[in-house]
Design an enzyme around this catalytic site. Structure first.
Site, PDB file in Angstrom:
ATOM      1  N   ASP A   7      -7.715   7.441  -9.735  1.00  0.00           N
ATOM      2  CA  ASP A   7      -7.924   6.928  -8.389  1.00  0.00           C
ATOM      3  C   ASP A   7      -9.308   7.406  -7.945  1.00  0.00           C
ATOM      4  O   ASP A   7      -9.877   8.317  -8.556  1.00  0.00           O
ATOM      5  CB  ASP A   7      -6.827   7.489  -7.480  1.00  0.00           C
ATOM      6  CG  ASP A   7      -7.016   7.130  -6.024  1.00  0.00           C
ATOM      7  OD1 ASP A   7      -7.209   5.938  -5.731  1.00  0.00           O
ATOM      8  OD2 ASP A   7      -6.976   8.039  -5.181  1.00  0.00           O
ATOM      9  N   ASP A   9     -10.830   7.631  -4.037  1.00  0.00           N
ATOM     10  CA  ASP A   9     -10.899   8.409  -2.793  1.00  0.00           C
ATOM     11  C   ASP A   9      -9.807   9.474  -2.748  1.00  0.00           C
ATOM     12  O   ASP A   9      -8.629   9.175  -2.900  1.00  0.00           O
ATOM     13  CB  ASP A   9     -10.765   7.486  -1.579  1.00  0.00           C
ATOM     14  CG  ASP A   9     -11.894   6.464  -1.499  1.00  0.00           C
ATOM     15  OD1 ASP A   9     -12.956   6.703  -2.114  1.00  0.00           O
ATOM     16  OD2 ASP A   9     -11.710   5.435  -0.836  1.00  0.00           O
ATOM     17  N   ASP A  17     -10.394   9.445   7.506  1.00  0.00           N
ATOM     18  CA  ASP A  17      -9.768   8.324   8.191  1.00  0.00           C
ATOM     19  C   ASP A  17     -10.579   7.037   8.040  1.00  0.00           C
ATOM     20  O   ASP A  17     -10.054   5.941   8.224  1.00  0.00           O
ATOM     21  CB  ASP A  17      -9.605   8.640   9.687  1.00  0.00           C
ATOM     22  CG  ASP A  17      -8.645   9.787   9.911  1.00  0.00           C
ATOM     23  OD1 ASP A  17      -7.766  10.000   9.044  1.00  0.00           O
ATOM     24  OD2 ASP A  17      -8.777  10.471  10.937  1.00  0.00           O
ATOM     25  N   ARG A 100      -2.713  -4.738  -5.573  1.00  0.00           N
ATOM     26  CA  ARG A 100      -2.839  -3.566  -4.717  1.00  0.00           C
ATOM     27  C   ARG A 100      -1.766  -2.542  -5.081  1.00  0.00           C
ATOM     28  O   ARG A 100      -0.584  -2.854  -5.134  1.00  0.00           O
ATOM     29  CB  ARG A 100      -2.692  -3.982  -3.249  1.00  0.00           C
ATOM     30  CG  ARG A 100      -2.829  -2.835  -2.280  1.00  0.00           C
ATOM     31  CD  ARG A 100      -2.729  -3.332  -0.829  1.00  0.00           C
ATOM     32  NE  ARG A 100      -2.691  -2.234   0.090  1.00  0.00           N
ATOM     33  CZ  ARG A 100      -3.754  -1.504   0.458  1.00  0.00           C
ATOM     34  NH1 ARG A 100      -4.936  -1.821  -0.025  1.00  0.00           N
ATOM     35  NH2 ARG A 100      -3.632  -0.506   1.285  1.00  0.00           N
TER      36      ARG A 100
END
Length: 194
Positions: A7, A9, A17, A100
């Site tokens: 992954d 982030d 945020d 997704r």
């Protein structure tokens, strides 16, 4: 073929945020780039898989997205590492796509591109959806706590996480474990049954 799926982030770079919309906003987590380089030097092909709903929501465009990844590539090359391929979902969460996370579409693309069965392939991420899709496609789920939930260190994972989820403080600790390093700091945590 030795393959690792990462992954982005919260696994490789800091997250918050806000979406990462420019190279200036992309900041690697301590030791993450070096960890990827160590995987490369141990013969692993490293692929990055990321949900990028900011594209689908119009928060940034492909030029900005590509600039962030060019920046990542340069920073990684400076420590002798590389990402072999980037796979991303550009859709907003409400678009109903099959790529997704936690849907397996991008994983199918990885398997097809490399001509491999993903059973047993390490999948490293920092979210429940990363771990759930890893389990669905037969990967070994590795949760890193450096991105979103460092407070879970030494705790049982919340309900919903696959029972086989392996938990690590960060990407460097996960790579220590994968490479069999004696200094690896893999945590043995239990998961709450679902």
């Amino acid at each position: 073929m030795k393959l690792v799926i990462l992954d982005r982030d919260g696994t490789i770079n800091r997250t918050g945020d806000e979406f990462v919309k420019s190279p200036d906003e992309w900041q690697p987590l301590p030791g993450a780039l070096e960890a990827i380089s160590r995987l490369n030097h141990a013969g692993f092909h490293v692929v990055l898989l990321t949900n990028e709903s900011g594209l689908g929501r119009g928060l940034f465009d492909m030029a900005a997205f590509n600039a962030v990844h060019s920046h990542l590539i340069k920073k990684l090359a400076a420590v002798g590492g590389r990402i072999d391929a980037f796979f991303y979902c550009p859709h907003a969460a409400d678009e109903g796509c099959g790529c997704r996370k936690p849907w397996p579409g991008l994983f199918s693309q990885i398997a097809e591109r490399y001509g491999v069965d993903l059973t047993g392939v390490p999948c490293i991420g920092n979210s429940l959806s990363d771990m759930q899709v890893a389990e669905v496609v037969g990967c070994v789920p590795h949760m890193v706590l450096s991105g979103r939930h460092p407070e879970w260190l030494g705790q049982a994972l919340p309900p919903g996480f696959p029972a086989g989820t392996q938990v690590h403080a960060d990407l460097a600790a996960c790579v220590d474990h994968l490479l069999g390093s004696e200094k690896g700091s893999r945590l043995t945590l239990t998961t709450t049954p679902t």
